[in-house]
Enzyme design. Structure first.
Site, PDB file in Angstrom:
ATOM      1  N   ASP A   1       0.820  -1.219   0.000  1.00 41.43           N
ATOM      2  CA  ASP A   1       0.000   0.000   0.000  1.00 41.43           C
ATOM      3  C   ASP A   1       0.850   1.264   0.000  1.00 41.43           C
ATOM      4  O   ASP A   1       2.003   1.277   0.427  1.00 41.43           O
ATOM      5  CB  ASP A   1      -0.981   0.005   1.180  1.00 41.43           C
ATOM      6  CG  ASP A   1      -0.309  -0.225   2.532  1.00 41.43           C
ATOM      7  OD1 ASP A   1       0.771  -0.852   2.575  1.00 41.43           O
ATOM      8  OD2 ASP A   1      -0.867   0.203   3.563  1.00 41.43           O
TER       9      ASP A   1
ATOM     10  N   GLU B   1      -0.449  -2.313   5.210  1.00 47.19           N
ATOM     11  CA  GLU B   1       0.509  -2.200   6.305  1.00 47.19           C
ATOM     12  C   GLU B   1       0.424  -0.847   6.968  1.00 47.19           C
ATOM     13  O   GLU B   1       0.550  -0.735   8.197  1.00 47.19           O
ATOM     14  CB  GLU B   1       1.929  -2.424   5.768  1.00 47.19           C
ATOM     15  CG  GLU B   1       3.009  -2.422   6.849  1.00 47.19           C
ATOM     16  CD  GLU B   1       3.479  -1.023   7.252  1.00 47.19           C
ATOM     17  OE1 GLU B   1       3.858  -0.832   8.432  1.00 47.19           O
ATOM     18  OE2 GLU B   1       3.463  -0.112   6.395  1.00 47.19           O
ATOM     19  N   GLU B   2       0.187   0.199   6.197  1.00 55.22           N
ATOM     20  CA  GLU B   2       0.204   1.557   6.734  1.00 55.22           C
ATOM     21  C   GLU B   2      -0.906   1.799   7.766  1.00 55.22           C
ATOM     22  O   GLU B   2      -0.797   2.720   8.572  1.00 55.22           O
ATOM     23  CB  GLU B   2       0.080   2.575   5.600  1.00 55.22           C
ATOM     24  CG  GLU B   2       1.269   2.616   4.645  1.00 55.22           C
ATOM     25  CD  GLU B   2       2.531   3.155   5.301  1.00 55.22           C
ATOM     26  OE1 GLU B   2       2.467   3.637   6.451  1.00 55.22           O
ATOM     27  OE2 GLU B   2       3.584   3.101   4.647  1.00 55.22           O
TER      28      GLU B   2
END
Length: 441
Positions: A100, A167-168
């Site tokens: 992402d 992930e962010e």
């Protein structure tokens, strides 16, 4: 003479028992693959996608892995991709990359800069940029897969290549594990990952044994009060004053309640309350980030801030219904990343044998967060290791040291990695580490 043949002839003269030929041939093989990998990087960089929107990125990674002979599963845990390649009996190695991007409008001025926009979770149109190097991570994953396929004669076991979404926002690893990453596929014996560094020169890597990245918690505190006219504060219980006391008191958790040997950060990143100069409001809202390494310290932080906020409310004469509300966003929690020391030591030696010991440098843990740590916290407690991959153009790095001018950080709109060197180094380091873990018995 072609580049591959020229480099191969040079490198093969250095083969020895200590440095097997496949390690030195890896540099030449990676160099041959770089034009296509650089094109892949530019494509991913120019087509970034926000968390939970990584449809095209994951499809591209799936296509690349399938073309190499991996058995590919798409849309796993959202837009996650799992590629499996079996190469005889042996251990199972999982290598993970995140996919992402961030809601940032790129300002690097590069000819390949992202001009992408998207609608975010709040229905706002935002610029989108790979400001945390996930495009490097994905390209390195594909490049590593290519090298391991090319060098199948030098390893034995099962490869599990994972392209992880979100992930962010701390959701991707949770979603993939929840769907059964370690049950629908082989449970890995080892798990590796890499992350670019905006403070290290390209061509170098760093490994931190033990805690490498932090626990991260988001906390909301609603401070209640009894509002009124600013000219008559004695008739109110001012939540702005209470919130101010809380902000200062929270810093005593680290300074007076936790061991000075245990790293801890409590930052109040947002404070909002009131509407006009002469009005005392009824509430103030605080937003905090908590950072630590030790899970026990995290629990101490949360317990202490709940106790302190309650105590300050009591000291102001508020009754229980008016005590501050403390809300910990458990769904956003990211645990610390703990690099297995034994695995980290093995990988440091392995990578140093490929890149040269002078290019594997020491560094310290950071208080940033990464959901990679979740892969080591399942019931199986598999050893994990994430290493840092230098991404700064070496000339810019040296200039920064001389002038003292800060380099663009990760998540900066001006972060522009030296992508050819960074990708080549990442592919060589990860491929060598993987082959050493999957050596034939």
């Amino acid at each position: 003479m072609g580049l591959f043949k020229l480099v191969s002839l040079t490198l093969l003269t250095t083969c020895s028992l200590a440095v097997p030929c496949y390690a030195t041939e890896l540099a030449a093989s990676t160099a041959e693959a770089m034009p296509k990998l650089e094109a892949l990087y530019r494509h991913l960089h120019q087509n970034p996608e926000l968390s939970y929107q990584e449809k095209s990125s994951s499809a591209r990674i799936a296509k690349e892995l399938a073309s190499l002979g991996f058995e590919v599963t798409e849309n796993f845990g959202g837009y996650g991709v799992v590629g499996v390649l079996k190469n005889g009996d042996g251990p199972t190695l999982m290598i993970r990359a995140d996919t992402d991007a961030l809601p940032i409008t790129e300002e690097t001025g590069k000819p390949y800069a992202s001009k992408a926009t998207a609608i975010d979770a709040n229905n706002n149109e935002v610029g989108v940029m790979h400001g945390c190097g996930h495009d490097i991570h994905m390209t390195s994953l594909v490049g590593t897969a290519q090298q391991l396929v090319t060098n199948k004669a030098n390893w034995q076991g099962t490869l599990m290549m994972v392209a992880q979404p979100a992930e962010e926002v701390g959701g991707g690893a949770k979603a993939m594990l929840k769907q059964g990453l370690f049950t629908e596929f082989d449970t890995p014996d080892y798990i590796l990952g890499l992350h670019v560094s905006a403070s290290m020169p390209a061509g170098k890597v760093a490994i931190v044994p033990g805690y490498a990245l932090a626990n991260v918690d988001s906390v909301d505190i609603t401070v209640k009060g009894e509002g009124g006219h600013g000219a008559y504060p004695h008739l109110t219980k001012d939540p702005v004053v209470l919130a101010s006391r809380i902000v200062l008191a929270l810093q005593t958790i680290a300074s007076r309640e936790l061991s000075p040997l245990e790293p801890s950060v409590i930052t109040v990143g947002s404070i909002h309350g009131g509407s006009k100069h002469n009005i005392i409001s009824n509430e103030v809202k605080l937003q905090l980030t908590l950072r630590s390494y030790n899970p026990e310290v995290r629990l101490q932080q949360i317990a202490a801030l709940k106790r302190l906020t309650k105590g300050i409310a009591i000291s102001a004469g508020l009754d229980e219904p008016m005590y501050p509300e403390v809300f910990v966003h458990e769904e956003e929690r990211i645990p610390s990343t703990y690099n297995d020391p034994v695995l980290a030591s093995k990988m440091q030696s392995s990578i140093a044998s490929e890149l040269g010991s002078e290019n594997v440098i020491d560094t310290l843990p950071v208080m940033a967060g990464e959901d990679f740590g979740l892969y080591g916290l399942t019931e199986d407690k598999r050893p994990i290791m994430l290493f840092w991959l230098g991404a700064v153009e070496p000339g810019e790095y040296q200039s920064s040291l001389k002038t003292g001018e800060a380099l663009p950080s990760l998540h900066s709109s001006k972060f522009a990695p030296d992508y050819p060197t960074t990708i080549s180094t990442g592919v060589r380091a990860m491929s060598k580490a993987a082959m050493d873990l999957l050596q034939q018995p």
